[in-house]
Design a protein around this motif. Sequence first.
Motif, PDB file in Angstrom:
ATOM      1  N   PRO A  51       0.825  -1.221   0.000  1.00  0.00           N
ATOM      2  CA  PRO A  51       0.000   0.000   0.000  1.00  0.00           C
ATOM      3  C   PRO A  51       0.852   1.260   0.000  1.00  0.00           C
ATOM      4  N   LEU A  52       0.422   2.228  -0.790  1.00  0.00           N
ATOM      5  CA  LEU A  52       1.112   3.510  -0.880  1.00  0.00           C
ATOM      6  C   LEU A  52       0.330   4.564  -0.100  1.00  0.00           C
ATOM      7  N   PHE A  56      -0.983  13.275  -0.392  1.00  0.00           N
ATOM      8  CA  PHE A  56       0.199  13.885  -0.992  1.00  0.00           C
ATOM      9  C   PHE A  56       0.601  15.116  -0.189  1.00  0.00           C
ATOM     10  N   PRO A  57       1.898  15.369  -0.069  1.00  0.00           N
ATOM     11  CA  PRO A  57       2.321  16.562   0.680  1.00  0.00           C
ATOM     12  C   PRO A  57       1.941  17.831  -0.068  1.00  0.00           C
ATOM     13  N   ALA A  58       1.716  18.893   0.689  1.00  0.00           N
ATOM     14  CA  ALA A  58       1.468  20.192   0.075  1.00  0.00           C
ATOM     15  C   ALA A  58       2.707  20.617  -0.705  1.00  0.00           C
ATOM     16  N   PHE A  59       2.502  21.450  -1.706  1.00  0.00           N
ATOM     17  CA  PHE A  59       3.621  21.877  -2.556  1.00  0.00           C
ATOM     18  C   PHE A  59       4.734  22.482  -1.708  1.00  0.00           C
ATOM     19  N   GLY A  60       5.937  21.979  -1.895  1.00  0.00           N
ATOM     20  CA  GLY A  60       7.089  22.497  -1.174  1.00  0.00           C
ATOM     21  C   GLY A  60       7.262  21.938   0.219  1.00  0.00           C
ATOM     22  N   PRO A  65       5.786  11.129   7.380  1.00  0.00           N
ATOM     23  CA  PRO A  65       6.650  10.017   7.810  1.00  0.00           C
ATOM     24  C   PRO A  65       6.145   8.686   7.261  1.00  0.00           C
ATOM     25  N   GLY A  66       7.082   7.868   6.832  1.00  0.00           N
ATOM     26  CA  GLY A  66       6.737   6.559   6.289  1.00  0.00           C
ATOM     27  C   GLY A  66       6.534   6.535   4.793  1.00  0.00           C
ATOM     28  N   THR A  67       6.457   7.725   4.164  1.00  0.00           N
ATOM     29  CA  THR A  67       6.215   7.781   2.719  1.00  0.00           C
ATOM     30  C   THR A  67       7.362   7.157   1.935  1.00  0.00           C
ATOM     31  N   GLU A  68       8.586   7.532   2.289  1.00  0.00           N
ATOM     32  CA  GLU A  68       9.738   7.017   1.541  1.00  0.00           C
ATOM     33  C   GLU A  68       9.858   5.510   1.678  1.00  0.00           C
ATOM     34  N   GLU A  69       9.559   4.977   2.860  1.00  0.00           N
ATOM     35  CA  GLU A  69       9.631   3.535   3.068  1.00  0.00           C
ATOM     36  C   GLU A  69       8.592   2.806   2.217  1.00  0.00           C
ATOM     37  N   ALA A  70       7.383   3.375   2.141  1.00  0.00           N
ATOM     38  CA  ALA A  70       6.329   2.753   1.333  1.00  0.00           C
ATOM     39  C   ALA A  70       6.674   2.796  -0.145  1.00  0.00           C
ATOM     40  N   ALA A 102      -1.332   4.904  -7.164  1.00  0.00           N
ATOM     41  CA  ALA A 102      -0.013   4.364  -7.525  1.00  0.00           C
ATOM     42  C   ALA A 102       0.550   5.065  -8.756  1.00  0.00           C
ATOM     43  N   ILE A 103      -0.315   5.362  -9.712  1.00  0.00           N
ATOM     44  CA  ILE A 103       0.128   6.078 -10.911  1.00  0.00           C
ATOM     45  C   ILE A 103       0.644   7.459 -10.529  1.00  0.00           C
ATOM     46  N   ASP A 104      -0.106   8.163  -9.679  1.00  0.00           N
ATOM     47  CA  ASP A 104       0.225   9.546  -9.358  1.00  0.00           C
ATOM     48  C   ASP A 104       1.478   9.697  -8.497  1.00  0.00           C
ATOM     49  N   TRP A 105       1.833   8.670  -7.739  1.00  0.00           N
ATOM     50  CA  TRP A 105       3.052   8.739  -6.934  1.00  0.00           C
ATOM     51  C   TRP A 105       4.303   8.587  -7.799  1.00  0.00           C
TER      52      TRP A 105
END
Length: 198
Positions: A51-52, A56-60, A65-70, A102-105
């Motif tokens: 699972p992703l 999504f983070p706000a611009f800038g 936390p945990g996003t990079e690991e996923a 998944a496409i958008d990430w």
Amino acid sequence: MTATRRQLRIAVIVGSTREGRFAPVVTQWLKGQLSRRDDMAVEVVDLAETPLPTVFPAFGQPPAPGTEEALALVSPRLAAADAFVFVTPEYNHSFPASLKNAIDWHNEQWHAKPIAFVSYGGLSGGLRAVEQLRVVMAELNATTIRNTVSFHNAYGRFGTEGAVDDPQVDAAAEALLDQLAWWGHALRDARAAAPYAA
């Protein structure tokens, strides 16, 4: 496959993550079709098992936390692929939110790579989901394969062992994978010759 050509790396993206989903049945059938070929090496990327993040983070701003690991469980596998097959149902005349997420990430992972579709559903067989995916993936500089395999009224098409007793389906799968192979080799060679200009 010629002696000088290495196998294409095919990533099968399982788009549905719903509880009780039918996607594993269709994916197992597809793996059987792919196993007949010596020109393709297959890896299944099941979005229910990887699972992703859905926010999504706000611009800038930094990601949560945990996003990079996923992403590390999915992104390198997409980047390594030469071509893709999306296995998708149709939900409300479109494709699943999990697949869009998944496409958008990702972005460059799709560039100048071919994508084939295996869809399933009711009377439409998931074809409306595929038509929408074609538009989305064109924006991400991917090449979608003309042929598709679609299972209309999918729940009644598969036997107890997950097989489909229909020569027309086998022929459709062979044509789909032949087209995917052609585009996969052509685009891999082109990317090797020069970086893709997105």
